[in-house]
Design a protein around this motif. Sequence first.
Motif, PDB file in Angstrom:
ATOM      1  N   TYR A  83     -64.964 -22.648 -74.951  1.00  0.00           N
ATOM      2  CA  TYR A  83     -63.827 -22.894 -74.046  1.00  0.00           C
ATOM      3  C   TYR A  83     -63.152 -21.611 -73.561  1.00  0.00           C
ATOM      4  O   TYR A  83     -62.444 -21.631 -72.565  1.00  0.00           O
ATOM      5  CB  TYR A  83     -62.824 -23.853 -74.685  1.00  0.00           C
ATOM      6  CG  TYR A  83     -63.462 -25.191 -74.954  1.00  0.00           C
ATOM      7  CD1 TYR A  83     -63.733 -26.077 -73.918  1.00  0.00           C
ATOM      8  CD2 TYR A  83     -63.861 -25.552 -76.245  1.00  0.00           C
ATOM      9  CE1 TYR A  83     -64.366 -27.290 -74.149  1.00  0.00           C
ATOM     10  CE2 TYR A  83     -64.491 -26.756 -76.479  1.00  0.00           C
ATOM     11  CZ  TYR A  83     -64.740 -27.620 -75.444  1.00  0.00           C
ATOM     12  OH  TYR A  83     -65.374 -28.814 -75.670  1.00  0.00           O
ATOM     13  N   GLU A  84     -63.396 -20.495 -74.235  1.00  0.00           N
ATOM     14  CA  GLU A  84     -62.834 -19.218 -73.761  1.00  0.00           C
ATOM     15  C   GLU A  84     -63.359 -18.896 -72.365  1.00  0.00           C
ATOM     16  O   GLU A  84     -62.604 -18.490 -71.485  1.00  0.00           O
ATOM     17  CB  GLU A  84     -63.164 -18.087 -74.736  1.00  0.00           C
ATOM     18  CG  GLU A  84     -62.455 -18.215 -76.068  1.00  0.00           C
ATOM     19  CD  GLU A  84     -63.011 -17.268 -77.110  1.00  0.00           C
ATOM     20  OE1 GLU A  84     -63.500 -16.173 -76.740  1.00  0.00           O
ATOM     21  OE2 GLU A  84     -62.963 -17.632 -78.307  1.00  0.00           O
ATOM     22  N   ASP A  85     -64.652 -19.057 -72.152  1.00  0.00           N
ATOM     23  CA  ASP A  85     -65.233 -18.846 -70.821  1.00  0.00           C
ATOM     24  C   ASP A  85     -65.043 -20.078 -69.938  1.00  0.00           C
ATOM     25  O   ASP A  85     -64.650 -19.975 -68.783  1.00  0.00           O
ATOM     26  CB  ASP A  85     -66.735 -18.554 -70.909  1.00  0.00           C
ATOM     27  CG  ASP A  85     -67.060 -17.154 -71.386  1.00  0.00           C
ATOM     28  OD1 ASP A  85     -66.129 -16.379 -71.679  1.00  0.00           O
ATOM     29  OD2 ASP A  85     -68.263 -16.840 -71.479  1.00  0.00           O
ATOM     30  N   ALA A  86     -65.329 -21.263 -70.495  1.00  0.00           N
ATOM     31  CA  ALA A  86     -65.347 -22.495 -69.700  1.00  0.00           C
ATOM     32  C   ALA A  86     -63.975 -22.835 -69.115  1.00  0.00           C
ATOM     33  O   ALA A  86     -63.903 -23.502 -68.083  1.00  0.00           O
ATOM     34  CB  ALA A  86     -65.864 -23.659 -70.542  1.00  0.00           C
ATOM     35  N   TYR A  87     -62.904 -22.391 -69.748  1.00  0.00           N
ATOM     36  CA  TYR A  87     -61.555 -22.667 -69.239  1.00  0.00           C
ATOM     37  C   TYR A  87     -60.950 -21.467 -68.512  1.00  0.00           C
ATOM     38  O   TYR A  87     -59.791 -21.491 -68.130  1.00  0.00           O
ATOM     39  CB  TYR A  87     -60.637 -23.109 -70.366  1.00  0.00           C
ATOM     40  CG  TYR A  87     -60.844 -24.535 -70.843  1.00  0.00           C
ATOM     41  CD1 TYR A  87     -61.790 -25.391 -70.269  1.00  0.00           C
ATOM     42  CD2 TYR A  87     -60.091 -25.044 -71.895  1.00  0.00           C
ATOM     43  CE1 TYR A  87     -61.964 -26.684 -70.719  1.00  0.00           C
ATOM     44  CE2 TYR A  87     -60.245 -26.350 -72.345  1.00  0.00           C
ATOM     45  CZ  TYR A  87     -61.188 -27.167 -71.761  1.00  0.00           C
ATOM     46  OH  TYR A  87     -61.346 -28.460 -72.194  1.00  0.00           O
ATOM     47  N   ASN A  88     -61.718 -20.426 -68.314  1.00  0.00           N
ATOM     48  CA  ASN A  88     -61.249 -19.257 -67.578  1.00  0.00           C
ATOM     49  C   ASN A  88     -61.085 -19.632 -66.098  1.00  0.00           C
ATOM     50  O   ASN A  88     -61.901 -20.365 -65.543  1.00  0.00           O
ATOM     51  CB  ASN A  88     -62.268 -18.121 -67.744  1.00  0.00           C
ATOM     52  CG  ASN A  88     -61.838 -16.847 -67.075  1.00  0.00           C
ATOM     53  OD1 ASN A  88     -61.776 -16.766 -65.852  1.00  0.00           O
ATOM     54  ND2 ASN A  88     -61.545 -15.845 -67.876  1.00  0.00           N
ATOM     55  N   GLU A  89     -60.059 -19.120 -65.453  1.00  0.00           N
ATOM     56  CA  GLU A  89     -59.775 -19.463 -64.047  1.00  0.00           C
ATOM     57  C   GLU A  89     -60.957 -19.165 -63.120  1.00  0.00           C
ATOM     58  O   GLU A  89     -61.215 -19.906 -62.180  1.00  0.00           O
ATOM     59  CB  GLU A  89     -58.530 -18.730 -63.541  1.00  0.00           C
ATOM     60  CG  GLU A  89     -57.228 -19.387 -63.919  1.00  0.00           C
ATOM     61  CD  GLU A  89     -57.122 -20.849 -63.490  1.00  0.00           C
ATOM     62  OE1 GLU A  89     -57.396 -21.176 -62.311  1.00  0.00           O
ATOM     63  OE2 GLU A  89     -56.762 -21.682 -64.345  1.00  0.00           O
ATOM     64  N   ILE A  90     -61.688 -18.091 -63.389  1.00  0.00           N
ATOM     65  CA  ILE A  90     -62.838 -17.736 -62.541  1.00  0.00           C
ATOM     66  C   ILE A  90     -63.911 -18.827 -62.639  1.00  0.00           C
ATOM     67  O   ILE A  90     -64.479 -19.252 -61.635  1.00  0.00           O
ATOM     68  CB  ILE A  90     -63.399 -16.355 -62.945  1.00  0.00           C
ATOM     69  CG1 ILE A  90     -62.350 -15.268 -62.701  1.00  0.00           C
ATOM     70  CG2 ILE A  90     -64.680 -16.043 -62.197  1.00  0.00           C
ATOM     71  CD1 ILE A  90     -62.660 -13.948 -63.353  1.00  0.00           C
ATOM     72  N   PHE A  91     -64.177 -19.290 -63.846  1.00  0.00           N
ATOM     73  CA  PHE A  91     -65.138 -20.363 -64.108  1.00  0.00           C
ATOM     74  C   PHE A  91     -64.684 -21.641 -63.397  1.00  0.00           C
ATOM     75  O   PHE A  91     -65.452 -22.297 -62.694  1.00  0.00           O
ATOM     76  CB  PHE A  91     -65.193 -20.579 -65.627  1.00  0.00           C
ATOM     77  CG  PHE A  91     -66.414 -21.277 -66.163  1.00  0.00           C
ATOM     78  CD1 PHE A  91     -67.455 -20.554 -66.720  1.00  0.00           C
ATOM     79  CD2 PHE A  91     -66.488 -22.665 -66.196  1.00  0.00           C
ATOM     80  CE1 PHE A  91     -68.563 -21.188 -67.273  1.00  0.00           C
ATOM     81  CE2 PHE A  91     -67.588 -23.314 -66.750  1.00  0.00           C
ATOM     82  CZ  PHE A  91     -68.633 -22.574 -67.288  1.00  0.00           C
ATOM     83  N   LEU A  92     -63.403 -21.994 -63.561  1.00  0.00           N
ATOM     84  CA  LEU A  92     -62.849 -23.215 -62.972  1.00  0.00           C
ATOM     85  C   LEU A  92     -62.837 -23.150 -61.446  1.00  0.00           C
ATOM     86  O   LEU A  92     -63.119 -24.146 -60.776  1.00  0.00           O
ATOM     87  CB  LEU A  92     -61.433 -23.463 -63.498  1.00  0.00           C
ATOM     88  CG  LEU A  92     -61.304 -23.636 -65.018  1.00  0.00           C
ATOM     89  CD1 LEU A  92     -59.834 -23.804 -65.405  1.00  0.00           C
ATOM     90  CD2 LEU A  92     -62.135 -24.797 -65.527  1.00  0.00           C
ATOM     91  N   ASN A  93     -62.539 -21.977 -60.901  1.00  0.00           N
ATOM     92  CA  ASN A  93     -62.515 -21.826 -59.436  1.00  0.00           C
ATOM     93  C   ASN A  93     -63.905 -22.017 -58.829  1.00  0.00           C
ATOM     94  O   ASN A  93     -64.027 -22.558 -57.726  1.00  0.00           O
ATOM     95  CB  ASN A  93     -61.938 -20.474 -59.028  1.00  0.00           C
ATOM     96  CG  ASN A  93     -60.430 -20.436 -59.198  1.00  0.00           C
ATOM     97  OD1 ASN A  93     -59.761 -21.472 -59.159  1.00  0.00           O
ATOM     98  ND2 ASN A  93     -59.888 -19.246 -59.391  1.00  0.00           N
ATOM     99  N   LEU A  94     -64.931 -21.583 -59.536  1.00  0.00           N
ATOM    100  CA  LEU A  94     -66.293 -21.779 -59.041  1.00  0.00           C
ATOM    101  C   LEU A  94     -66.626 -23.280 -58.972  1.00  0.00           C
ATOM    102  O   LEU A  94     -67.219 -23.748 -58.001  1.00  0.00           O
ATOM    103  CB  LEU A  94     -67.301 -21.037 -59.922  1.00  0.00           C
ATOM    104  CG  LEU A  94     -68.733 -20.998 -59.403  1.00  0.00           C
ATOM    105  CD1 LEU A  94     -68.824 -20.301 -58.049  1.00  0.00           C
ATOM    106  CD2 LEU A  94     -69.639 -20.313 -60.413  1.00  0.00           C
ATOM    107  N   ILE A  95     -66.214 -24.017 -59.984  1.00  0.00           N
ATOM    108  CA  ILE A  95     -66.414 -25.475 -59.979  1.00  0.00           C
ATOM    109  C   ILE A  95     -65.706 -26.090 -58.768  1.00  0.00           C
ATOM    110  O   ILE A  95     -66.285 -26.919 -58.052  1.00  0.00           O
ATOM    111  CB  ILE A  95     -65.889 -26.094 -61.295  1.00  0.00           C
ATOM    112  CG1 ILE A  95     -66.735 -25.629 -62.479  1.00  0.00           C
ATOM    113  CG2 ILE A  95     -65.852 -27.624 -61.202  1.00  0.00           C
ATOM    114  CD1 ILE A  95     -66.142 -25.940 -63.846  1.00  0.00           C
ATOM    115  N   LYS A  96     -64.473 -25.675 -58.528  1.00  0.00           N
ATOM    116  CA  LYS A  96     -63.712 -26.202 -57.386  1.00  0.00           C
ATOM    117  C   LYS A  96     -64.409 -25.905 -56.062  1.00  0.00           C
ATOM    118  O   LYS A  96     -64.448 -26.755 -55.167  1.00  0.00           O
ATOM    119  CB  LYS A  96     -62.295 -25.606 -57.358  1.00  0.00           C
ATOM    120  CG  LYS A  96     -61.386 -26.137 -58.428  1.00  0.00           C
ATOM    121  CD  LYS A  96     -59.987 -25.581 -58.218  1.00  0.00           C
ATOM    122  CE  LYS A  96     -59.465 -25.019 -59.501  1.00  0.00           C
ATOM    123  NZ  LYS A  96     -58.096 -24.521 -59.424  1.00  0.00           N
TER     124      LYS A  96
END
Length: 194
Positions: A83-96
Amino acid sequence: MKKVLLLLANGFEAVEASVFTDVIGWNKSDGDGTTELITVGMRKELKCTFNFTITPEMQINEVNVDEFDALAIPGGFEEAGFYEDAYNEIFLNLIKEFDRSGKIIASICVGALPIGKSGVLTNRNATTYNLSNGQRQKQLAEFGANVICDKPIVIDKNIITSYNPSTAFAVAFKLLELLTSPENCTKVKNLMGF
């Protein structure tokens, strides 16, 4: 060529990532030849749940969403730092960005949780890891998803979610079917012995 971005968080579960590499790879070599997969991470080296290390082909900041047709996200273990990577804003923004473009997003097990945290599952049907007293499904519901508890795979528009590692191959084959055709997917399944 249809390109799949395999988005890996540190602490990902190797078996959940490998189904995407194998199904997409089998299609490239023995199916209709129209798919390829690129591994992407937030670090130069990623350690999977049970300590095997990989080097992703690209770093997340190098990704141009327009060059990809689908996003695949395997789950992982909290104890391994997933979750350290998976909840990072950069990771989340790519999903969006993938969702805004209407591109396929396929996840396995807790790979649905960063999708939920990104906000794209609000008021949409989804599922995630179904054991451990439903703790992960409760988390997904807290992110605004309509959690479907009794289906192993849930598809809502462009997003595929699943409820544990046993669904991994089925998710990867569904992704292949959506990228190519049902007939081609059946051919690759048969070649792989399914």
